[in-house]
Design a protein around this motif. Structure first.
Motif, short mmCIF file in Angstrom:
data_model
loop_
_atom_site.label_atom_id
_atom_site.label_comp_id
_atom_site.label_asym_id
_atom_site.label_seq_id
_atom_site.Cartn_x
_atom_site.Cartn_y
_atom_site.Cartn_z
N HIS A 88 25.01 19.39 0.94
CA HIS A 88 23.84 18.58 1.26
C HIS A 88 22.83 18.89 0.17
CE1 HIS A 88 21.55 16.63 4.57
NE2 HIS A 88 20.55 17.16 3.93
N VAL A 89 22.59 17.95 -0.76
CA VAL A 89 21.74 18.30 -1.90
C VAL A 89 20.41 17.56 -1.87
CG1 VAL A 89 23.64 18.93 -3.46
CG2 VAL A 89 22.78 16.60 -3.48
N GLU A 90 19.39 18.26 -2.34
CA GLU A 90 18.09 17.65 -2.62
C GLU A 90 17.91 17.71 -4.13
OE1 GLU A 90 14.70 18.39 -0.38
OE2 GLU A 90 15.80 19.10 1.37
N THR A 91 17.74 16.54 -4.74
CA THR A 91 17.76 16.44 -6.19
C THR A 91 16.35 16.50 -6.77
OG1 THR A 91 19.65 15.00 -5.86
CG2 THR A 91 18.72 15.06 -8.05
N PHE A 92 16.19 17.31 -7.80
CA PHE A 92 14.90 17.44 -8.49
C PHE A 92 15.11 17.22 -9.98
CE2 PHE A 92 14.46 19.82 -4.65
CZ PHE A 92 13.12 19.75 -4.29
N ALA A 93 14.11 16.65 -10.64
CA ALA A 93 14.14 16.63 -12.10
C ALA A 93 14.01 18.08 -12.57
CB ALA A 93 12.97 15.80 -12.64
N LEU A 94 14.66 18.41 -13.69
CA LEU A 94 14.57 19.77 -14.21
C LEU A 94 13.10 20.18 -14.39
CD1 LEU A 94 15.81 22.35 -15.39
CD2 LEU A 94 15.93 21.17 -17.60
N ALA A 95 12.27 19.23 -14.80
CA ALA A 95 10.84 19.55 -15.02
C ALA A 95 10.17 20.06 -13.75
CB ALA A 95 10.12 18.31 -15.54
N ALA B 223 11.54 22.20 -11.61
CA ALA B 223 12.30 23.36 -11.13
C ALA B 223 11.41 24.36 -10.40
CB ALA B 223 13.01 24.05 -12.30
N ALA B 224 10.22 24.62 -10.93
CA ALA B 224 9.34 25.61 -10.28
C ALA B 224 8.99 25.16 -8.87
CB ALA B 224 8.08 25.83 -11.11
N GLU B 225 8.79 23.85 -8.72
CA GLU B 225 8.47 23.31 -7.40
C GLU B 225 9.67 23.46 -6.45
OE1 GLU B 225 6.66 19.46 -7.56
OE2 GLU B 225 7.48 18.94 -5.60
N ALA B 226 10.86 23.21 -6.98
CA ALA B 226 12.05 23.34 -6.15
C ALA B 226 12.21 24.79 -5.67
CB ALA B 226 13.29 22.91 -6.95
N TYR B 227 12.00 25.74 -6.56
CA TYR B 227 12.11 27.15 -6.15
C TYR B 227 11.02 27.52 -5.15
CZ TYR B 227 15.84 28.45 -9.40
OH TYR B 227 17.04 28.58 -10.03
N ALA B 228 9.83 26.95 -5.33
CA ALA B 228 8.75 27.25 -4.37
C ALA B 228 9.13 26.74 -2.99
CB ALA B 228 7.44 26.62 -4.85
N LEU B 229 9.71 25.54 -2.94
CA LEU B 229 10.16 24.99 -1.65
C LEU B 229 11.27 25.85 -1.06
CD1 LEU B 229 10.12 21.20 -2.59
CD2 LEU B 229 8.63 22.33 -0.93
N LEU B 230 12.17 26.35 -1.91
CA LEU B 230 13.25 27.22 -1.43
C LEU B 230 12.66 28.49 -0.82
CD1 LEU B 230 16.34 27.77 -1.27
CD2 LEU B 230 16.16 28.82 -3.54
N ARG B 231 11.67 29.05 -1.51
CA ARG B 231 11.04 30.28 -1.01
C ARG B 231 10.37 30.04 0.33
NH1 ARG B 231 8.49 31.76 -5.35
NH2 ARG B 231 9.73 33.55 -5.95
N GLU B 232 9.79 28.84 0.50
CA GLU B 232 9.11 28.51 1.76
C GLU B 232 10.09 28.07 2.85
OE1 GLU B 232 6.24 25.51 0.74
OE2 GLU B 232 5.43 26.75 -0.87
N GLY C 74 19.85 22.35 2.84
CA GLY C 74 21.06 22.47 2.02
C GLY C 74 20.71 23.14 0.71
N ARG C 75 20.95 22.45 -0.40
CA ARG C 75 20.76 23.05 -1.72
C ARG C 75 19.88 22.18 -2.60
NH1 ARG C 75 21.80 28.29 -2.65
NH2 ARG C 75 23.31 28.72 -4.31
N ALA C 76 18.95 22.80 -3.32
CA ALA C 76 18.15 22.09 -4.34
C ALA C 76 18.94 22.10 -5.63
CB ALA C 76 16.81 22.76 -4.53
N VAL C 77 19.01 20.94 -6.27
CA VAL C 77 19.79 20.80 -7.50
C VAL C 77 18.90 20.20 -8.58
CG1 VAL C 77 21.62 19.38 -8.48
CG2 VAL C 77 22.05 20.66 -6.40
N MET C 78 18.88 20.86 -9.74
CA MET C 78 18.06 20.37 -10.86
C MET C 78 18.90 19.49 -11.78
SD MET C 78 15.58 21.92 -9.71
CE MET C 78 16.31 23.45 -9.18
N VAL C 79 18.34 18.32 -12.11
CA VAL C 79 19.05 17.37 -12.96
C VAL C 79 18.19 17.14 -14.21
CG1 VAL C 79 19.97 15.02 -13.06
CG2 VAL C 79 20.09 16.31 -10.93
#
Ligand SMILES: NC(=O)c1ccc[n+]([C@@H]2O[C@H](COP(=O)([O-])OP(=O)(O)OC[C@H]3O[C@@H](n4cnc5c(N)ncnc54)[C@H](O)[C@@H]3O)[C@@H](O)[C@H]2O)c1
Ligand SMILES: [Zn+2]
Ligand SMILES: [Zn+2]
Length: 367
Positions: free
Chosen positions: A315-322, A324-333, A338-343
């Motif tokens: 189950h992926v949530e897709t983020f632009a590589l730019a 990435a910091a936001e994706a990790y912040a959401l993961l921390r919270e 599922g999984r955040a994936v950087m594209v």
């Protein structure tokens, strides 16, 4: 190209402008399709200097898919443009474990400068990455490279932990999965597909539990003071045959120890570095307590087969590589489902989660 790099221990990663690397002899240049954000990266960002012997800076991203972009001298058997998954743990390649495909348990790991791409070597959170040998690439075939990125860790790691416990997962058995996030939501699906065991999902977050039930868990238990009692009730007082702990904190190891039945397997996969006091009476008789680390390249082939057959799906949530910091912040919270994936080349308007991206509190660096 921009690369999302860990530049100092205990500090947030940052985007740095680096040259597109050229593959040396034996190496392969991979154009990144997607790279998943693992909770281990959050640990890496927090651990102090001296905890790991790896040189800085390095680009994060240790579950990566892409396309073969260029071959170094002497590389044979790979076609330019072929879609591939990167096998993440990079060992010496020649010891007995490595020859058996278990580079995760390389006998010479202490002599290696780092553990893998994104783990001391440059990883997949950039447009391109170098993979040191063709042996570390596995063909993706017709799998969607973005959806397949988490298979290299979020699926491979639980797959290995489950495979070694399969003899206990008979009809009538119960497996407790503690922490049903990135790894755990794949564990629930793998258990559904490869075993007869009944799955009890345990998490602090009701949303994660709902996803686990959708994916095959037969029971959800909120990780609160009552959790051990609920697992006991759900197993007619016997306890779980297998516990897979995808958190690894004091509280979750203690919970696992409370609910495991005699002769069961208590496996700690999460790296929250919780402690557990072991003595003769701290576990039921004959309980096997183990940690596991990642999986073998052969197991990665098996995981890809399960995905290709449509039997497991990240189950992926897709983020632009730019972002990435936001994706990790959401993961921390705890806000990633599922999984955040950087594209690397995703444009903002294609993002799956406009609401999450509008969070003002995160302060993600943008390029
Ligand atoms: N051993 C290995 O080879 C290996 C490989 C990859 C990741 N990991 C580790 O596995 C862990 C999980 O990684 P992930 O990427 O799936 O993380 P994640 O953040 O996606 O998922 C963690 C889940 O655990 C839940 N959780 C947190 N505290 C809990 C508690 N006290 N009780 C019950 N549930 C709780 C969260 O709500 C979340 O659903 C991390 O520690 C990571 O470093 C280990
Ligand atoms: Zn990981
Ligand atoms: Zn080796």
């Amino acid at each position: 190209m921009k690369a999302f790099q860990l530049t100092a221990w205990g500090q947030p990663p940052e985007f740095r402008e680096v040259a597109v690397p050229e593959p040396g002899p034996g190496q392969v240049l991979v154009k990144v399709a997607a790279s998943g954000a693992c909770h281990s990266d959050l640990h890496l960002m927090e651990w102090p200097a001296g905890m790991l012997p790896w040189p800085l800076p390095f680009t994060l991203g240790h579950e990566t898919t892409g396309w073969v972009a260029a071959l170094g001298a002497g590389v044979k058997g790979l076609e330019i443009g072929a879609p591939v998954a990167v096998y993440g743990p990079w060992g010496c390649g020649t010891c007995r474990s490595c020859r058996l495909g278990m580079e995760n348990y390389c006998e010479r790991s202490a002599e290696q400068p780092a553990a893998g791409g994104g783990l001391g070597y440059h990883g997949g959170m950039a447009e391109y990455m170098i993979v040191p040998s063709a042996r570390l690439l596995v063909p993706l075939g017709d799998l969607d490279p973005v959806a397949a990125a988490p298979l290299g860790d979020a699926a491979l790691t639980p797959y290995h932990a489950i495979k070694r416990a399969l003899p206990l997962m008979t009809p009538g058995s119960t497996t407790a999965v503690i922490g049903v996030g990135g790894l755990g939501h794949m564990a629930v699906q793998i258990l559904r597909e490869v075993s007869a065991t009944k799955v009890i999902a345990i998490d602090t977050d009701p949303a994660k539990l709902r996803l686990a039930c959708d994916l095959g868990a037969s029971r959800a238990v909120l990780a609160d003071g009552d959790a051990a009692e609920q697992v006991r009730q759900a197993t007619d007082g016997r306890g779980a045959d297998v516990v897979l702990d995808f958190v690894g904190a004091d509280a979750t190891i203690a919970l696992g120890a409370k609910v495991i039945r005699p002769q069961g397997q208590l496996t700690v996969v999460g790296i929250a570095l919780g402690n557990f006091t072991f003595n003769f009476f701290s576990l039921p008789y004959e309980v096997a307590l183990a940690t596991t680390y990642w999986g073998s390249s052969v197991e990665l082939l098996e995981v890809l087969e399960l995905a290709r057959a449509g039997r497991i799906k990240a189950h992926v949530e897709t983020f632009a590589l730019a972002d990435a910091a936001e994706a990790y912040a959401l993961l921390r919270e705890g806000k990633i489902s599922g999984r955040a994936v950087m594209v690397p080349n995703l444009v903002t308007s294609q993002l799956a989660r406009p609401a999450a991206r509008e969070l003002q509190t995160v302060g993600a660096p943008r390029d």
